[in-house]
Write a protein that holds these residues in place. Structure first.
Motif, short mmCIF file in Angstrom:
data_model
loop_
_atom_site.label_atom_id
_atom_site.label_comp_id
_atom_site.label_asym_id
_atom_site.label_seq_id
_atom_site.Cartn_x
_atom_site.Cartn_y
_atom_site.Cartn_z
N GLY A 1 0.78 -1.23 0.00
CA GLY A 1 0.00 0.00 0.00
C GLY A 1 0.81 1.28 0.00
O GLY A 1 0.26 2.36 0.22
N ASN A 2 2.12 1.17 -0.27
CA ASN A 2 2.94 2.37 -0.29
C ASN A 2 2.70 3.23 -1.52
O ASN A 2 2.91 4.44 -1.49
N TRP A 3 2.28 2.60 -2.61
CA TRP A 3 1.96 3.35 -3.83
C TRP A 3 0.98 2.55 -4.67
O TRP A 3 0.89 1.33 -4.56
N ALA A 4 0.23 3.25 -5.50
CA ALA A 4 -0.70 2.62 -6.44
C ALA A 4 -1.03 3.63 -7.52
O ALA A 4 -1.30 4.80 -7.22
N LEU A 5 -0.98 3.21 -8.76
CA LEU A 5 -1.30 4.12 -9.87
C LEU A 5 -2.78 4.48 -9.83
O LEU A 5 -3.64 3.60 -9.81
N ALA A 6 -3.06 5.77 -9.84
CA ALA A 6 -4.46 6.22 -9.86
C ALA A 6 -4.96 6.39 -11.29
O ALA A 6 -6.15 6.31 -11.55
N GLY B 1 1.94 5.18 -15.67
CA GLY B 1 0.99 5.94 -14.90
C GLY B 1 1.66 6.69 -13.78
O GLY B 1 2.89 6.74 -13.67
N TYR B 2 0.82 7.27 -12.94
CA TYR B 2 1.30 8.07 -11.83
C TYR B 2 0.67 7.61 -10.53
O TYR B 2 -0.50 7.21 -10.50
N THR B 3 1.45 7.66 -9.47
CA THR B 3 1.00 7.22 -8.16
C THR B 3 1.15 8.32 -7.13
O THR B 3 2.13 9.08 -7.16
N THR B 4 0.17 8.39 -6.24
CA THR B 4 0.37 9.26 -5.09
C THR B 4 1.36 8.60 -4.14
O THR B 4 1.42 7.38 -4.03
N ILE B 5 2.15 9.43 -3.48
CA ILE B 5 3.00 8.96 -2.38
C ILE B 5 2.69 9.85 -1.18
O ILE B 5 2.64 11.08 -1.30
#
Length: 354
Positions: free
Chosen positions: A128-133, A262-266
């Motif tokens: 759960g440290n990152w995931a592409l939104a 893609g891009y992930t929130t951190i």
């Protein structure tokens, strides 16, 4: 003081929860985020993927104040690491390759939104440290009126014989630019370990004096500094919509191949407003948050679980343009290669600039 005490009390409860949340847990998270009252971001400006819509919703629904400082993926991670307990940012948005880097540097904290199971395995960190939104596919944005007699390029091979100025941006800092190089490599027989076909292509363009050092933006394209830009599809579509003469431009996925990433929130490990940051991620992965991204021409990661409004779907590129796009298959190899790319780019491409 009461507000600070409430935030601390509720925050201690939320800090223990990293799994996808139940309804009661979400209510607790919302209360803790409201008590914090703000969420500060980096690399999530209003005009990128319609972040403006998300910030407005978080303000309207939860009273969260927001400020953003725009910066590159590498700069975001460096900021988290440098500031530590003096953190001025709670959450950032980085290119997919930078998610694992942020984890290795120990500057992030996990949070799995309640829609976690609908995020493909390839697009998230198991902890759960990152995931592409949202996904991005490397595309061309072409000024049809400034091609100097050339045909509009529809594939990477076309760039070599054109008469127009081409820009891919700064490969040393921008995930978009680095993925542009990877896309060109994949389309020409390369892979995550072998970027030589792409470096050769751009070196040839540089030798012809047609490689622009300007970043592909609305301003540089409207000034004529760039006539073909290599950008994420969602950026190209957003730029086109905002141009003074949008009909002069076409956005397309190169037909000989491209890369989808893609891009992930951190979420900053040292965030002053950690619960507001987690609530922001929760909202980004909700139906409403995913539709907001689609309004900004970004393809939501949960697209198959959504029914997009017809007017939003119509703004995206046709599905058939994505037939030859490829996700990153060897993330570890790409991490190593992308780190070495700035020096390779300098030695093999920039050296040929006229």
């Amino acid at each position: 003081m009461k507000k600070l005490f409430l935030a601390s009390l509720l925050g201690s409860t939320i800090a223990m929860c990293t799994a996808a949340m139940a309804a009661d847990d979400l209510k607790t998270l919302e209360a803790a985020a409201k008590a914090e009252g703000a969420v500060n971001s980096v690399g999530m400006p209003d005009d990128w993927a319609n972040w403006a819509g998300t910030w407005k919703d978080l303000s309207d629904k939860y009273g969260l104040k927001h400020i953003d400082t725009d910066m590159s993926s590498a700069q975001e991670i460096a900021k988290f690491a440098a500031e530590k307990d003096n953190a001025s940012a709670d959450i950032g948005d980085v290119g997919a390759a930078f998610g694992p880097i942020a984890v290795k540097q120990g500057v992030v904290q996990p949070y799995k939104p309640s829609t976690w199971d609908q995020v493909p395995a390839w697009a998230k960190d198991k902890d759960g440290n990152w995931a592409l939104a949202y996904t991005g596919t490397i595309a061309f944005i072409v000024n049809k009126k400034l091609l100097h007699g050339s045909e509009a390029p529809t594939k990477w091979a076309d760039l070599k014989g054109g008469k127009y100025k081409v820009s891919i941006g700064d490969v040393s800092t921008a995930a978009q630019a680095a993925n542009g190089v990877l896309a060109a490599a994949l389309a020409n027989g390369g892979d995550e370990k072998n970027l030589k076909p792409a470096l050769d292509l751009f070196a040839d363009i540089a030798k012809q004096g047609r490689l622009s050092m300007s970043n592909p933006t609305i301003a540089t394209m409207e000034k004529g500094e760039i006539e073909v830009g290599v950008v994420w599809d969602f950026n190209g579509l957003s730029y086109k919509a905002k141009m003074a003469n949008p009909d002069d431009y076409v956005v397309l996925i190169p037909s000989d191949g491209s890369v989808i990433s893609g891009y992930t929130t951190i979420i900053n490990k040292y965030a002053k407003n950690p619960n507001a940051a987690k609530l922001a991620r929760e909202y980004i992965f909700s139906d409403a948050g995913q539709i907001n991204l689609a309004k900004g021409n970004a393809r939501p990661i949960r697209a198959e679980h959504l029914t997009l409004p017809a007017e939003v779907q119509a703004k995206l590129l046709p599905n058939e343009q994505y037939k030859k796009v490829t996700p990153i298959k060897d993330a570890d190899a790409w991490e190593k290669t992308s780190k070495a790319l700035p020096q390779k780019w300098q030695e093999e491409v920039i050296i040929n600039m006229q």
